[in-house]
Structure formats: structure tokens, C-alpha cells
Design an enzyme around this catalytic site. Sequence first.
Site, PDB file in Angstrom:
ATOM      1  N   SER A   1       0.861  -1.176   0.000  1.00  0.00           N
ATOM      2  CA  SER A   1       0.000   0.000   0.000  1.00  0.00           C
ATOM      3  C   SER A   1       0.897   1.226   0.000  1.00  0.00           C
ATOM      4  O   SER A   1       2.080   1.146   0.359  1.00  0.00           O
ATOM      5  CB  SER A   1      -0.890   0.006   1.250  1.00  0.00           C
ATOM      6  OG  SER A   1      -1.538   1.252   1.418  1.00  0.00           O
TER       7      SER A   1
ATOM      8  N   TYR B   1      -2.268  -1.585  10.482  1.00  0.00           N
ATOM      9  CA  TYR B   1      -2.259  -1.614   9.015  1.00  0.00           C
ATOM     10  C   TYR B   1      -0.958  -1.058   8.440  1.00  0.00           C
ATOM     11  O   TYR B   1      -0.300  -1.717   7.624  1.00  0.00           O
ATOM     12  CB  TYR B   1      -3.451  -0.838   8.462  1.00  0.00           C
ATOM     13  CG  TYR B   1      -3.572  -0.933   6.961  1.00  0.00           C
ATOM     14  CD1 TYR B   1      -4.136  -2.050   6.352  1.00  0.00           C
ATOM     15  CD2 TYR B   1      -3.127   0.098   6.138  1.00  0.00           C
ATOM     16  CE1 TYR B   1      -4.231  -2.151   4.974  1.00  0.00           C
ATOM     17  CE2 TYR B   1      -3.225   0.013   4.760  1.00  0.00           C
ATOM     18  CZ  TYR B   1      -3.783  -1.117   4.180  1.00  0.00           C
ATOM     19  OH  TYR B   1      -3.866  -1.204   2.817  1.00  0.00           O
TER      20      TYR B   1
END
Length: 317
Positions: free
Chosen positions: A164, A176
Site C-alpha cells: 500500500s 495496518y
Amino acid sequence: MWLWLLALLGLWLLRRWHRERQTVPGLEEKFVLITGCDSGFGDLLARQLDARGLRVLAGCLTESGAARLRETASSRLQTVLLDVTSSSSIAAAAAWVQERVGERGLWGLVNNAGIAVPAAPNEWLRKEDFVAVLNVNLVGLIEVTLSLLPLVKRARGRVVNVASVMGRLSIFGGGYCPSKFGVEAFSDNLRLEMQHFGVKVSIIEPGYFKTGITNAAALERTLISTWERLSKETKASYGDKYLQDFLASMREMQKKCNPNLSLVTDCMEHALTRCYPRCRYAAGWDAKLLYIPLSYMPSAITDAFFTWLSPKPAQRA
């Protein structure tokens, strides 16, 4: 001087364009395993590669997700239940893959499974909140890769790991961002090791896209339940307005999420089907024009930028 530099740049871009158009032969005989195919990128990529003629092995967390995928794909596509947080599930899936690919090996492994919640300011979270995300996004990815790497080596194939832009810039709390930083590190090292065996490793770095892990209602429920368990002292230091501003910023971000998931799956397909895949693929204009350029700037600039955008707590120094 400048004309020569522009000419060299133009020739380099032309050469790259030509190399990246060259397609791997015999794709119809190649097997690709994709994790996280219940929805989002995994579901779309499975159907996309199936339409391209590849032999797709789709790992789904639930039987209902697997059934939905089978209904929309050809008879070539096969599904397997796979929980990337369970060693026994991974071992069973690896044996299942071995039975299907045989001596040909596994051409492609796409580590796509991932979650984003719990996500909140770090002080609001517990150790188990971080572990829940890390177990899926990083530890699970590593275990799946290690379990299937001998089959990928046998085929001199590809590993595609979904990271990401948050693997470059950590702008919100929770597991995350650390998990995606870890995916970047693991993938970089794996690429160096596997180049000796003819295996290519690519990283996909999407911006903000509208998928299951960015579901607004789920994110809000998690954030509110996290807030409710905080001590009175912690709540007072942030203030009720901080919570409301945080929720508002999440809703605003949801509106900006790109619904065109094919921008990401096209990068994955390129990494699997072209003779010369890239090491990294930035997917989405926000990734290309905002987040990745920001990641190369001094920390003082990025800190100031994201502090300006983020909610402000009630008690500040």
C-alpha cells in the site's frame, strides 16, 4: 546538453515500453494462486485472469465467497478455503495446490488477503488490536509465501505482494501501516534472494480504493467501540470533538476512494503475464501524484502536511 538528456530519457522510456509489452508464452497452462478472493481486488483479479485463460486457484476465507466466485467464472477456476492466519489451513491449501500443479509448479502467487481494522490513534489500541492486523497482512503473507515458494521456484514464476502507499507513509494508527511497511521489507529481500532462481517478485502499492477493508460502517463501529473502552483521562485529553472530527475525516476519505479496482488488478495482471514485470507498481493517481512523492520528502514536511489535515486533540502542548 538538455536535448541530449531528453533524447536519452526518450530512448529509455521507449525501451521500457517495448520490454513491458512482451507477454509470457503459454499462459493457458500456468497456475496462479490468489489469496483473499471473497471480494475486492482478489475477486476481480480471479475473474480477470480466468477470462485471460490462466488456471486460477482462488483462496477464499468463506464458502459463500467461494460459491459466488465460481458462479461468475469459468469451469477452469477452482477455489480452496484458506485462512491465512491458520497454519493448518495454509498447509492444507499448499497440499491442495501441489496436487493440481504437479511437476509444472506454481507460476504465480498473489498475496492479496488483508484487513484494515482496528484502526485508531495508537494510544486507543491494545496489543491484540495490532496483532490481529499483523497476523493477516504480514505474518500470514509470509507463511503462505514460504509454504508455496518451492512450487513457485519449480515454475520459475512470480510472487506478487499487495502492499500500500501506507507502506511508505504511516498516517494513521493501528496495525495496518506497520504491516504494509513489513510487506515492503519482506518483498524487497525476497526479490534479491529469488533472482538467482529466476523468480520475480513484485510489490503493488495501491492508493485509496473502495474495497471491503475500507467499508465506512465497519470502520466507524470499530472506532466508536474503541473510544468507549478508553479511560476517562484519555477521553478528556482528546475530547469528544476529536472523535467527531476523526469520524468526519473517515467519511470524507470514503467519498474519495476510487471505485475502479481494475487500476490495481491490471497492475497485478501485468506482473504475472509480462516477461519483464516491474519491481513496484503504484496504482491510482493519488498514489502516483501525492503519496509516493510525499514519501521522498523530508519528514518535517510530511509531518506538517498530515498534522494540518488531521483532527486536533483538546489538550495540546
